[in-house]
Design a protein around this motif. Structure first.
Motif, PDB file in Angstrom:
ATOM      1  N   ILE A  17       0.887  -1.163   0.000  1.00  0.00           N
ATOM      2  CA  ILE A  17       0.000   0.000   0.000  1.00  0.00           C
ATOM      3  C   ILE A  17       0.927   1.217   0.000  1.00  0.00           C
ATOM      4  O   ILE A  17       1.496   1.586   1.015  1.00  0.00           O
ATOM      5  CB  ILE A  17      -0.939  -0.007   1.241  1.00  0.00           C
ATOM      6  CG1 ILE A  17      -1.709  -1.333   1.329  1.00  0.00           C
ATOM      7  CG2 ILE A  17      -1.870   1.196   1.194  1.00  0.00           C
ATOM      8  CD1 ILE A  17      -2.578  -1.652   0.128  1.00  0.00           C
TER       9      ILE A  17
ATOM     10  N   ASP B 274      -2.331   7.321  -5.852  1.00  0.00           N
ATOM     11  CA  ASP B 274      -2.084   8.073  -7.086  1.00  0.00           C
ATOM     12  C   ASP B 274      -2.081   7.067  -8.245  1.00  0.00           C
ATOM     13  O   ASP B 274      -1.051   6.490  -8.608  1.00  0.00           O
ATOM     14  CB  ASP B 274      -0.735   8.802  -6.958  1.00  0.00           C
ATOM     15  CG  ASP B 274      -0.414   9.641  -8.187  1.00  0.00           C
ATOM     16  OD1 ASP B 274      -1.122   9.499  -9.210  1.00  0.00           O
ATOM     17  OD2 ASP B 274       0.556  10.424  -8.132  1.00  0.00           O
TER      18      ASP B 274
ATOM     19  N   ALA C 288       4.260   9.008   6.976  1.00  0.00           N
ATOM     20  CA  ALA C 288       3.642   8.766   8.285  1.00  0.00           C
ATOM     21  C   ALA C 288       2.275   9.451   8.441  1.00  0.00           C
ATOM     22  O   ALA C 288       1.365   8.877   9.046  1.00  0.00           O
ATOM     23  CB  ALA C 288       4.589   9.248   9.382  1.00  0.00           C
TER      24      ALA C 288
ATOM     25  N   SER D 248      -5.202   7.121   7.488  1.00  0.00           N
ATOM     26  CA  SER D 248      -6.261   6.983   6.475  1.00  0.00           C
ATOM     27  C   SER D 248      -6.058   5.696   5.671  1.00  0.00           C
ATOM     28  O   SER D 248      -7.029   5.031   5.280  1.00  0.00           O
ATOM     29  CB  SER D 248      -6.303   8.203   5.548  1.00  0.00           C
ATOM     30  OG  SER D 248      -5.081   8.321   4.854  1.00  0.00           O
ATOM     31  N   ALA D 249      -4.787   5.323   5.454  1.00  0.00           N
ATOM     32  CA  ALA D 249      -4.526   4.117   4.646  1.00  0.00           C
ATOM     33  C   ALA D 249      -4.952   2.847   5.386  1.00  0.00           C
ATOM     34  O   ALA D 249      -5.596   1.972   4.801  1.00  0.00           O
ATOM     35  CB  ALA D 249      -3.047   4.050   4.281  1.00  0.00           C
TER      36      ALA D 249
END
Ligand SMILES: NC(=O)c1ccc[n+]([C@@H]2O[C@H](COP(=O)([O-])OP(=O)(O)OC[C@H]3O[C@@H](n4cnc5c(N)ncnc54)[C@H](O)[C@@H]3O)[C@@H](O)[C@H]2O)c1
Length: 333
Positions: free
Chosen positions: A7, A33, A81, A86-87
């Protein structure tokens, strides 16, 4: 063969993926992206973040978190970081129950001051989480320069599983049971790397740099100890090892960003010119706040923070540091 999801397909994610692709793993790469990812798929090279390293092997460039994660036995979060929360939040619904997760981000979350395992632990079982850190420039890892890192997990089996997956004659892993120390050391050295760059850009010499790193390392250790870390971790791979590589190398974007500031560029212009995230610029603020909260004396870190924020010139900061009252070196052992 194992499936590994990445990721974040930036410099480090790409470099680490080459180690695993070389061992025959299936690589599922996801990046927020998608234009960047499409270029990478078309070129089989990450020209945006790691030019010159051809990608060979079983690569799959994924359009969604779900596509990347659903069959992955191992997952690598490889992004700045400040984006980890959110990831992981977006990824958690698709992570397999037995998957092992690692995150290679080196920084502390702004505002919350949380370490990456603390952020991830809010969403994911830390028994299956492994912290990985050490001297490992993407530019060198990607071309097979022998590289050694440390790994830490609440559950040793998880760290061993990831260590076995990654080990080759070019990539070696040591275990460390002080995850907190590893995360703090990795984050703090990025601030020192910005400071080293500032000193270099302003024209100071090797004597100054060596003193700054030695005393800076002592300041970082002092903060780490107050926060519950072991001093020895700061003298290991995630500490002094990573500090040496980051604070003395042109490969480090933190160093390069600092050097531009030392040469007189405004911090915001330096960040723009580097074009990629310099973690130390953000962590400097968190460390400044932590030093205030804990009362740990951190004159070098505070000077770096003040220069970055335009509160003082490099020359005045250096004069202030040099003219501090005479005192003893710190002693931890
Ligand atoms: N570059 C190195 O040599 C190196 C080595 C070790 C550790 N690290 C650490 O790894 C972290 C990442 O560094 P990098 O150099 O790979 O960064 P990078 O800037 O090269 O790439 C980050 C990638 O993450 C992607 N991204 C951002 N938010 C995302 C999201 N929510 N979901 C999916 N993708 C997302 C971006 O689009 C980008 O492609 C940093 O904390 C850095 O300190 C870097």
């Amino acid at each position: 063969m194992k499936t590994v999801a990445f990721i974040g397909g930036g410099s480090f994610g790409t470099a680490l993926s080459t180690v695993l692709a070389g061992k025959g793993c299936r690589i599922n790469m996801y990046d927020i992206d998608q234009d960047h990812l499409a270029r990478m798929a078309a070129d089989m090279e990450n020209k945006d973040y790691l030019p010159g390293v051809k990608l060979t092997g079983d690569y799959h460039f994924c359009k969604t978190n779900e596509e990347a994660l659903k069959d992955a036995e191992f997952i690598v979060f490889a992004l700045p970081a400040q984006h980890v929360r959110s990831a992981i939040k977006a990824a958690v619904p698709y992570i397999r129950e037995d998957a092992i997760v690692t995150c290679i981000s080196k920084g502390l979350e702004q505002k919350t001051h949380k370490r990456m395992s603390e952020v991830i632990g809010e969403y994911f079982d830390l028994d299956r989480y492994v912290c990985m850190s050490g001297p490992s420039h993407a530019e060198e890892l990607g071309i097979g320069v022998p590289t050694v890192v440390a790994m830490s997990s609440k559950k040793e089996e998880s760290a061993i599983a990831l260590a076995e997956l990654l080990s080759t004659n070019k990539f070696r892993v040591y275990l460390n049971d002080d995850m907190q120390g590893m995360e703090l050391a990795a984050s703090l050295k990025n601030v020192l790397a910005v400071g080293s760059g500032i000193a270099n850009g302003a024209g100071y010499g090797d004597n100054t740099l060596a003193a700054m790193l030695t005393i800076g390392c002592a300041e970082a250790t002092a903060l780490g100890v107050v926060m519950g870390a072991r001093p020895s971790t700061f003298f290991g791979l995630a500490g002094i090892g990573d500090m040496i590589v980051t604070c003395t190398s042109i490969h480090s974007r933190n160093f390069r960003c600092g050097r531009l500031i030392g040469q007189g560029k405004k911090p915001e212009d330096a960040i723009k010119e580097i074009g990629m995230v310099s973690e130390g610029m953000y962590t400097a603020e968190v460390v400044h706040e932590l030093a205030e909260q804990t009362g740990v004396e951190m004159p070098i870190f505070n000077a770096i923070y003040d220069v970055i924020n335009g509160n003082i010139t490099v020359k005045d900061a250096m004069d202030d540091l040099m003219l501090r009252p005479i005192g003893y070196e710190r002693d931890y052992l």
